[in-house]
Design an enzyme around this catalytic site. Sequence first.
Site, PDB file in Angstrom:
ATOM      1  N   ASP A 122      -9.827  26.011 -38.766  1.00  0.00           N
ATOM      2  CA  ASP A 122      -8.426  25.734 -38.470  1.00  0.00           C
ATOM      3  C   ASP A 122      -7.726  27.080 -38.347  1.00  0.00           C
ATOM      4  O   ASP A 122      -7.930  27.968 -39.177  1.00  0.00           O
ATOM      5  CB  ASP A 122      -7.808  24.897 -39.599  1.00  0.00           C
ATOM      6  CG  ASP A 122      -6.808  23.877 -39.092  1.00  0.00           C
ATOM      7  OD1 ASP A 122      -5.889  24.279 -38.364  1.00  0.00           O
ATOM      8  OD2 ASP A 122      -6.940  22.695 -39.443  1.00  0.00           O
ATOM      9  N   ASP A 158      -3.490  25.283 -35.082  1.00  0.00           N
ATOM     10  CA  ASP A 158      -2.412  24.578 -35.770  1.00  0.00           C
ATOM     11  C   ASP A 158      -1.025  24.830 -35.161  1.00  0.00           C
ATOM     12  O   ASP A 158      -0.658  25.979 -34.898  1.00  0.00           O
ATOM     13  CB  ASP A 158      -2.399  25.047 -37.232  1.00  0.00           C
ATOM     14  CG  ASP A 158      -1.396  24.311 -38.087  1.00  0.00           C
ATOM     15  OD1 ASP A 158      -1.661  23.139 -38.397  1.00  0.00           O
ATOM     16  OD2 ASP A 158      -0.371  24.911 -38.449  1.00  0.00           O
ATOM     17  N   GLU A 182      -3.269  21.802 -31.488  1.00  0.00           N
ATOM     18  CA  GLU A 182      -2.282  20.844 -31.983  1.00  0.00           C
ATOM     19  C   GLU A 182      -0.967  21.222 -31.317  1.00  0.00           C
ATOM     20  O   GLU A 182      -0.371  22.243 -31.642  1.00  0.00           O
ATOM     21  CB  GLU A 182      -2.153  20.904 -33.499  1.00  0.00           C
ATOM     22  CG  GLU A 182      -1.304  19.747 -33.989  1.00  0.00           C
ATOM     23  CD  GLU A 182      -0.667  19.978 -35.348  1.00  0.00           C
ATOM     24  OE1 GLU A 182      -0.412  18.997 -36.035  1.00  0.00           O
ATOM     25  OE2 GLU A 182      -0.404  21.135 -35.715  1.00  0.00           O
ATOM     26  N   HIS A 238      -5.472  14.341 -41.141  1.00  0.00           N
ATOM     27  CA  HIS A 238      -4.897  14.565 -42.473  1.00  0.00           C
ATOM     28  C   HIS A 238      -3.377  14.473 -42.513  1.00  0.00           C
ATOM     29  O   HIS A 238      -2.784  14.614 -43.578  1.00  0.00           O
ATOM     30  CB  HIS A 238      -5.335  15.942 -42.965  1.00  0.00           C
ATOM     31  CG  HIS A 238      -4.770  17.029 -42.112  1.00  0.00           C
ATOM     32  ND1 HIS A 238      -5.137  17.205 -40.787  1.00  0.00           N
ATOM     33  CD2 HIS A 238      -3.829  17.967 -42.353  1.00  0.00           C
ATOM     34  CE1 HIS A 238      -4.450  18.200 -40.278  1.00  0.00           C
ATOM     35  NE2 HIS A 238      -3.652  18.689 -41.203  1.00  0.00           N
ATOM     36  N   ASP A 239      -2.738  14.287 -41.356  1.00  0.00           N
ATOM     37  CA  ASP A 239      -1.286  14.151 -41.311  1.00  0.00           C
ATOM     38  C   ASP A 239      -0.855  12.705 -41.064  1.00  0.00           C
ATOM     39  O   ASP A 239       0.339  12.410 -41.032  1.00  0.00           O
ATOM     40  CB  ASP A 239      -0.684  15.011 -40.185  1.00  0.00           C
ATOM     41  CG  ASP A 239      -0.876  16.498 -40.433  1.00  0.00           C
ATOM     42  OD1 ASP A 239      -0.893  16.908 -41.605  1.00  0.00           O
ATOM     43  OD2 ASP A 239      -1.012  17.250 -39.434  1.00  0.00           O
TER      44      ASP A 239
HETATM   45  C1  GLC Z   1       0.061  21.036 -38.790  1.00  0.00           C
HETATM   46  C2  GLC Z   1      -0.929  20.577 -39.811  1.00  0.00           C
HETATM   47  C3  GLC Z   1      -0.186  20.112 -41.021  1.00  0.00           C
HETATM   48  C4  GLC Z   1       0.587  21.282 -41.555  1.00  0.00           C
HETATM   49  C5  GLC Z   1       1.491  21.909 -40.491  1.00  0.00           C
HETATM   50  C6  GLC Z   1       1.995  23.245 -40.904  1.00  0.00           C
HETATM   51  O1  GLC Z   1       0.869  20.010 -38.330  1.00  0.00           O
HETATM   52  O2  GLC Z   1      -1.768  19.592 -39.294  1.00  0.00           O
HETATM   53  O3  GLC Z   1      -1.030  19.578 -42.002  1.00  0.00           O
HETATM   54  O4  GLC Z   1       1.359  20.855 -42.651  1.00  0.00           O
HETATM   55  O5  GLC Z   1       0.837  22.092 -39.284  1.00  0.00           O
HETATM   56  O6  GLC Z   1       0.980  24.208 -40.864  1.00  0.00           O
END
Ligand code: GLC
Length: 555
Positions: free
Chosen positions: A98, A200, A254, A327-328
Site C-alpha cells: 500500500d 492510497d 484508489e 477495509h473501508d
Molecule cells: C484510504 C484508505 C483508508 C485511509 C485513508 C487515509 O481511503 O483506504 O483506510 O483511512 O485512505 O489514508
Amino acid sequence: MTQKWWQDAVVYQVYPKSFQDSNGDGIGDLQGVIQKLDYLQDLGIRIIWLSPVYASPMDDNGYDISDYRAIAAEFGTMADMEELLTEAKMRGMEILMDLVINHSSDEHAWFQESRQNRTNSKHDWYIWCDPREDGTEPNNLRSIFGGSCWEFDEARGQYYFHSFSKKQPDLNWENPEVRKALYDMINWWLEKGIAGFRVDAITFIKKNDHYADVVPDAPDGTAVVKPNNPGIGEFLMELKQETFDRYDALTVAEAPGVPLEQMPEFVGEEGYFSMLIEFDHVDLDIDESGRWYRLQDWNLLDFKRAIAGSQEMINRIGWSALYLENHDQPRSLNKFIPEADHGVRTAKLLAVTYFLLRGTPFIYQGQELGMTNVSYTSIEDYNDLSTIDQYQAAVREGIAEEEAFALVARRSRDNSRTPMQWSEEQHGGFSSGHPWLAANPNYAIINAEQAVSDEASIFHFYKQLTALRRASPYKEILVHGTFEHVNEHHPYVFSYKRILRGKVVMVICSFSAKSEKLKLPHNPVVRIIGNDEKTEAEGRKITLKPYEAVVFECE
Ligand code: GLC
Ligand code: CA
C-alpha cells in the site's frame, strides 16, 4: 489493450492487523501472513495486497506512516517482510504494497522538522498557512475524518493542512524535493521485488483553492475536502514516469472523484495507473458529503447502472479493479442482501455478480468465508477513528444517540476489520492472546477450517471462479471478453454477456427473494457454474430460483 500478467490474476487483500497473530499479542503480523500463504495459494490467489505495514503510530491503522523504509514493530521486521516476499514468490504469488503518499504521519521525521519553524530545510514539505486575522482556520474545509482540515501548530504560529486525521498532515506535492524523496522511496521498494502498489487516496494530492472558503455542505458551515482537482495530471504522469514505468509495476489507484469521462486519462493505454478503485457501486447508500448517517435509498437498478457505466468505458479503454469489499467498507452481504437471507447461497450470488466482469477481481479477507458485519453494543467497542467521528457528528446534528449508533454501526469500517475467522477456537483462531478488536462471535459457524473442509462452501466456490479465470476453456473470454449489459431495466436481475470473437458467456444473477422468469437473448448450451444444483431452462426461457446465480455458454 496489450496483455498483462495481472489480467487473469485474482488479488487478495490482507489487512495485516486483523489477519493472523503469530505471537499472541493480539495484533496480526507478517509472520501470521506467512503462516497463511498455503491457504491463499489453495484459493488460487496470484497477488496479495498488503494494507500498510510501514512504521506508524497507527492513528489510522498504518495509513499514517512515520517511516516509509521501516516495518511497524508490531507487524515484524524488514527481515520478516523479505521472508514474506520470498515465501510468496515460491508459491507463485506477488506482493502489492500500500502506498500512502498524499500524507505522512505527524510523527514522520519530515514533519517533525517542518513544524519547528518557518525557515528549516523542510519548512514547505507540508502545507502551512497563516491564520485569518481573527486567528481562526484559513477556511471552512472539513477533513474526511471530521473537524477542520486545518490544525494549529504553536511553534510556527501557523495552521497545517490535513485531508484525513490531524495526525496525517498532507505532503506538499508542489515542492519538487518532496516528490523526489517519494520517488526514491518508491523505487527503493520496487528494487526489493514487490510487484507494485495499491496507491492510497491519490486523487487528493493536488490542492486548488484550498485557502478560500467554499460552499458549505453541512449545518456547521463546513464543506468536505474534494479530490481530483485540475492540474493533478502533471503530478501523476511524473510519478508514473519516475517510478512505476521503470519497473513495469502494477498500480491500483484508489481514486475517488474521477468521473467516467476521465477514466481514459487515468487507466487508458497511456494512463497513470493499471487500474482504478471506483466508488460508485459501493457508496450508493451514502451521499456526497460522506456522512454515513445520511443513508440514501437505492435499488438494484442503481447498482446495475453504476457497474455497467464503468464496464462500458473499460471495454474501450482498459482495465478495472473489481471489488465489493475492502477495509473501508462494511461486509457485502450486509450491504447488498437483506439480513434474513444472508448465507452461503447469497454470498455465492455476490461472488458471481462481480467476479466475471471485465477486470481483475479482488477478494477482501474473510469475504471468501461469507463473513458479516459485527454487532457491537456500544460506541466504545469501536476502534476506527472515522466511526467515532461519524457518531459524534450525527449526535451533534441532533440525531438521538441510539439512532446515531445504529446508523453508524451499519457503515463502520470496523465491520470488515474484525479478526479473520480461521477456526471455531477462541477468537476464531486469530490470536492466542486478546485481540485488538473483538472477533465476530459468529466465528463458531463461519470460519476457514469449516469452509475448506466443505466442498459446497463459499470458499470452494471462489476457488472455482478463480480457476475459471485462470485455467479453463472459458479463460480467454472471461478475462479478455467485452462486457454487454443484458435486461438492463429488470429491477431484480443483473445479467451481462462477455463476448469474444463471436463466443458468448452469459452471467445471470437474481437478487429477488422470489422466483423470476427471464428470456435470454441467446440459447444457453453449457452451464458453466451456478449457486444452485440445477437451473430450470427451456430454450431461451429460464426460471431463476430465489437468489440464483448462473453462468452459461451460449450460441
Ligand atoms: C484510504 C484508505 C483508508 C485511509 C485513508 C487515509 O481511503 O483506504 O483506510 O483511512 O485512505 O489514508
Ligand atoms: Ca502479533
